[in-house]
Design a protein around this motif. Sequence first.
Motif, PDB file in Angstrom:
ATOM      1  N   TYR A 200       4.101 -22.143 -33.249  1.00  0.00           N
ATOM      2  CA  TYR A 200       4.566 -23.549 -33.444  1.00  0.00           C
ATOM      3  C   TYR A 200       4.379 -23.924 -34.775  1.00  0.00           C
ATOM      4  CZ  TYR A 200       4.122 -28.619 -32.987  1.00  0.00           C
ATOM      5  OH  TYR A 200       4.014 -29.924 -33.321  1.00  0.00           O
ATOM      6  N   GLU A 201       3.370 -23.896 -35.388  1.00  0.00           N
ATOM      7  CA  GLU A 201       3.173 -24.130 -36.640  1.00  0.00           C
ATOM      8  C   GLU A 201       3.883 -23.484 -37.725  1.00  0.00           C
ATOM      9  OE1 GLU A 201      -0.751 -22.641 -37.691  1.00  0.00           O
ATOM     10  OE2 GLU A 201      -1.902 -24.049 -36.523  1.00  0.00           O
ATOM     11  N   LYS A 202       4.549 -22.404 -37.513  1.00  0.00           N
ATOM     12  CA  LYS A 202       5.548 -21.587 -38.098  1.00  0.00           C
ATOM     13  C   LYS A 202       6.828 -22.631 -37.983  1.00  0.00           C
ATOM     14  CE  LYS A 202       3.788 -17.009 -38.765  1.00  0.00           C
ATOM     15  NZ  LYS A 202       3.926 -15.527 -38.281  1.00  0.00           N
ATOM     16  N   ALA A 203       7.264 -22.819 -36.958  1.00  0.00           N
ATOM     17  CA  ALA A 203       8.531 -23.558 -36.632  1.00  0.00           C
ATOM     18  C   ALA A 203       8.431 -24.766 -37.354  1.00  0.00           C
ATOM     19  CB  ALA A 203       8.726 -23.578 -35.203  1.00  0.00           C
ATOM     20  N   TYR A 204       7.186 -25.664 -37.095  1.00  0.00           N
ATOM     21  CA  TYR A 204       7.125 -26.947 -37.748  1.00  0.00           C
ATOM     22  C   TYR A 204       7.288 -26.877 -39.135  1.00  0.00           C
ATOM     23  CZ  TYR A 204       4.937 -31.373 -38.837  1.00  0.00           C
ATOM     24  OH  TYR A 204       4.626 -32.619 -39.264  1.00  0.00           O
ATOM     25  N   ALA A 205       6.745 -25.687 -39.950  1.00  0.00           N
ATOM     26  CA  ALA A 205       6.730 -25.670 -41.166  1.00  0.00           C
ATOM     27  C   ALA A 205       8.270 -25.360 -41.582  1.00  0.00           C
ATOM     28  CB  ALA A 205       5.909 -24.481 -41.785  1.00  0.00           C
ATOM     29  N   GLU A 206       8.975 -24.651 -40.870  1.00  0.00           N
ATOM     30  CA  GLU A 206      10.554 -24.354 -41.262  1.00  0.00           C
ATOM     31  C   GLU A 206      11.358 -25.651 -40.955  1.00  0.00           C
ATOM     32  OE1 GLU A 206      11.898 -21.581 -42.299  1.00  0.00           O
ATOM     33  OE2 GLU A 206       9.915 -20.607 -42.338  1.00  0.00           O
ATOM     34  N   ASN A 207      10.843 -26.275 -39.857  1.00  0.00           N
ATOM     35  CA  ASN A 207      11.728 -27.768 -39.777  1.00  0.00           C
ATOM     36  C   ASN A 207      11.260 -28.639 -41.000  1.00  0.00           C
ATOM     37  OD1 ASN A 207      13.085 -29.674 -38.239  1.00  0.00           O
ATOM     38  ND2 ASN A 207      11.330 -30.700 -38.250  1.00  0.00           N
ATOM     39  N   MET A 208       9.954 -28.574 -41.565  1.00  0.00           N
ATOM     40  CA  MET A 208       9.927 -29.493 -42.630  1.00  0.00           C
ATOM     41  C   MET A 208      10.596 -29.073 -43.865  1.00  0.00           C
ATOM     42  SD  MET A 208       7.895 -31.853 -41.779  1.00  0.00           S
ATOM     43  CE  MET A 208       7.255 -32.334 -43.156  1.00  0.00           C
ATOM     44  N   LYS A 209      10.824 -27.596 -44.080  1.00  0.00           N
ATOM     45  CA  LYS A 209      11.318 -27.143 -45.112  1.00  0.00           C
ATOM     46  C   LYS A 209      12.956 -27.619 -45.261  1.00  0.00           C
ATOM     47  CE  LYS A 209       8.821 -22.975 -45.641  1.00  0.00           C
ATOM     48  NZ  LYS A 209       8.879 -21.443 -45.502  1.00  0.00           N
ATOM     49  N   LEU A 210      13.345 -28.167 -44.006  1.00  0.00           N
ATOM     50  CA  LEU A 210      14.829 -28.477 -44.010  1.00  0.00           C
ATOM     51  C   LEU A 210      15.053 -29.852 -44.854  1.00  0.00           C
ATOM     52  CD1 LEU A 210      15.915 -27.620 -40.386  1.00  0.00           C
ATOM     53  CD2 LEU A 210      16.585 -26.414 -42.371  1.00  0.00           C
ATOM     54  N   LYS A 211      13.898 -30.439 -44.784  1.00  0.00           N
ATOM     55  CA  LYS A 211      13.860 -31.827 -45.331  1.00  0.00           C
ATOM     56  C   LYS A 211      13.758 -31.783 -46.865  1.00  0.00           C
ATOM     57  CE  LYS A 211      11.508 -34.187 -41.585  1.00  0.00           C
ATOM     58  NZ  LYS A 211      10.214 -35.181 -41.442  1.00  0.00           N
ATOM     59  N   PHE A 212      13.442 -30.426 -47.263  1.00  0.00           N
ATOM     60  CA  PHE A 212      13.543 -30.294 -48.984  1.00  0.00           C
ATOM     61  C   PHE A 212      14.840 -30.628 -49.561  1.00  0.00           C
ATOM     62  CE2 PHE A 212       9.668 -27.039 -48.915  1.00  0.00           C
ATOM     63  CZ  PHE A 212       8.918 -28.027 -49.000  1.00  0.00           C
ATOM     64  N   GLY A 213      15.961 -29.981 -48.905  1.00  0.00           N
ATOM     65  CA  GLY A 213      17.449 -30.125 -49.507  1.00  0.00           C
ATOM     66  C   GLY A 213      17.372 -29.733 -50.728  1.00  0.00           C
ATOM     67  N   ASP A 214      17.887 -30.301 -51.631  1.00  0.00           N
ATOM     68  CA  ASP A 214      17.968 -30.047 -53.063  1.00  0.00           C
ATOM     69  C   ASP A 214      16.767 -30.390 -54.080  1.00  0.00           C
ATOM     70  OD1 ASP A 214      20.467 -29.141 -52.573  1.00  0.00           O
ATOM     71  OD2 ASP A 214      21.478 -30.799 -53.125  1.00  0.00           O
ATOM     72  N   LEU A 215      15.811 -31.055 -53.281  1.00  0.00           N
ATOM     73  CA  LEU A 215      14.692 -31.463 -54.061  1.00  0.00           C
ATOM     74  C   LEU A 215      13.717 -30.416 -54.546  1.00  0.00           C
ATOM     75  CD1 LEU A 215      12.626 -34.131 -54.715  1.00  0.00           C
ATOM     76  CD2 LEU A 215      11.656 -33.490 -52.376  1.00  0.00           C
ATOM     77  N   VAL A 216      13.506 -30.528 -55.719  1.00  0.00           N
ATOM     78  CA  VAL A 216      12.508 -29.544 -56.378  1.00  0.00           C
ATOM     79  C   VAL A 216      11.326 -30.287 -56.910  1.00  0.00           C
ATOM     80  CG1 VAL A 216      12.088 -27.620 -58.041  1.00  0.00           C
ATOM     81  CG2 VAL A 216      14.314 -27.954 -56.803  1.00  0.00           C
ATOM     82  N   ILE A 217      10.299 -30.233 -56.336  1.00  0.00           N
ATOM     83  CA  ILE A 217       8.983 -30.815 -56.782  1.00  0.00           C
ATOM     84  C   ILE A 217       8.335 -30.528 -58.168  1.00  0.00           C
ATOM     85  CG2 ILE A 217       6.834 -31.998 -56.039  1.00  0.00           C
ATOM     86  CD1 ILE A 217       7.786 -31.331 -53.206  1.00  0.00           C
ATOM     87  N   ASP A 218       8.295 -31.008 -58.998  1.00  0.00           N
ATOM     88  CA  ASP A 218       7.434 -30.354 -60.246  1.00  0.00           C
ATOM     89  C   ASP A 218       6.017 -30.733 -60.027  1.00  0.00           C
ATOM     90  OD1 ASP A 218       9.701 -30.207 -61.542  1.00  0.00           O
ATOM     91  OD2 ASP A 218       9.921 -32.404 -62.281  1.00  0.00           O
TER      92      ASP A 218
ATOM     93  N   HIS B  74       8.680 -20.690 -52.740  1.00  0.00           N
ATOM     94  CA  HIS B  74       9.890 -21.662 -53.388  1.00  0.00           C
ATOM     95  C   HIS B  74       8.647 -22.695 -53.979  1.00  0.00           C
ATOM     96  CE1 HIS B  74      11.851 -25.366 -53.553  1.00  0.00           C
ATOM     97  NE2 HIS B  74      13.001 -24.564 -53.081  1.00  0.00           N
ATOM     98  N   GLN B  75       9.134 -23.145 -55.271  1.00  0.00           N
ATOM     99  CA  GLN B  75       8.476 -24.209 -56.106  1.00  0.00           C
ATOM    100  C   GLN B  75       7.846 -25.196 -55.148  1.00  0.00           C
ATOM    101  OE1 GLN B  75       9.404 -25.148 -60.039  1.00  0.00           O
ATOM    102  NE2 GLN B  75       8.804 -27.114 -59.607  1.00  0.00           N
ATOM    103  N   ASN B  76       8.305 -25.674 -54.287  1.00  0.00           N
ATOM    104  CA  ASN B  76       8.135 -26.720 -53.463  1.00  0.00           C
ATOM    105  C   ASN B  76       6.767 -26.484 -52.550  1.00  0.00           C
ATOM    106  OD1 ASN B  76      10.070 -27.973 -54.659  1.00  0.00           O
ATOM    107  ND2 ASN B  76      10.956 -28.510 -52.754  1.00  0.00           N
ATOM    108  N   GLU B  77       7.013 -25.025 -52.138  1.00  0.00           N
ATOM    109  CA  GLU B  77       5.769 -24.655 -51.383  1.00  0.00           C
ATOM    110  C   GLU B  77       4.442 -24.257 -52.278  1.00  0.00           C
ATOM    111  OE1 GLU B  77       7.318 -21.531 -47.908  1.00  0.00           O
ATOM    112  OE2 GLU B  77       8.032 -21.175 -49.961  1.00  0.00           O
TER     113      GLU B  77
END
Length: 232
Positions: A66-84, A162-165
């Motif tokens: 469940y935690e992995k699926a939740y995290a994968e779903n959250m990654k979809l929200k990154f889109g093109d966003l790259v967090i510095d 990923h840099q966001n991760e």
Amino acid sequence: MSDNPTVSPEAEDDLLSSHNYDGIQEYDNPTPGWWNWLFVATIVFAPIYIVWFHSPTDPHTIAVEYEKAYAENMKLKFGDLVIDPTEANLVKYMHDEEWLSVGANVFATHCKQCHGAEGEGISGPNLTDENYLNVRNIEDIAKVIREGAKNGAMPAWESKLHQNEIVLAASYVASLRGKNVKGRVAEGTLVPPPWPEYTGEVESKEDNKDQAQDSAEADAKPDDKAEQPVTE
């Protein structure tokens, strides 16, 4: 006629077990072969079950899935966003429970083997006290995750995450400070100043891109105050 079969003393002696307790003997009545094989099968299956479902490196429990699926779903929200990995971003996501859960999942997947499930430290240092080996400010946490430390004892994750991760995992690690979970003793140097307070300002490459696009669009618009041609 008696319902009980008659057994000769010699045959009865053969049926009795050799076990004698306070003068009491039991008949030697072994368990069926199928029961013994079932018992052996459970012994063989037990380590397979433990390794597959409760492995410290890659467990397959429902909660973990469940935690992995939740995290994968959250990654979809990154889109093109790259967090510095700026101070403002790290502090911001340290106080954002929704995004912090992604960082917690990254930590649970890649970091708990060395630092413990709660950051208490195993082979790696305890991350819940006020002492740090390679960190002097909050941005250094992301740097250590990205580049590694101690000649590879702390691996570099720049090519694997990923840099966001990395940023979200750094925010999660920063959130562990001061929890003082019992585990590995404090190591390194005390970092006296607390992490900065969240001010609401978050910077990212995507934000910069949007700002540049807005600026370009504004420059492209005609000036309403420009002198209009006069017609007679």
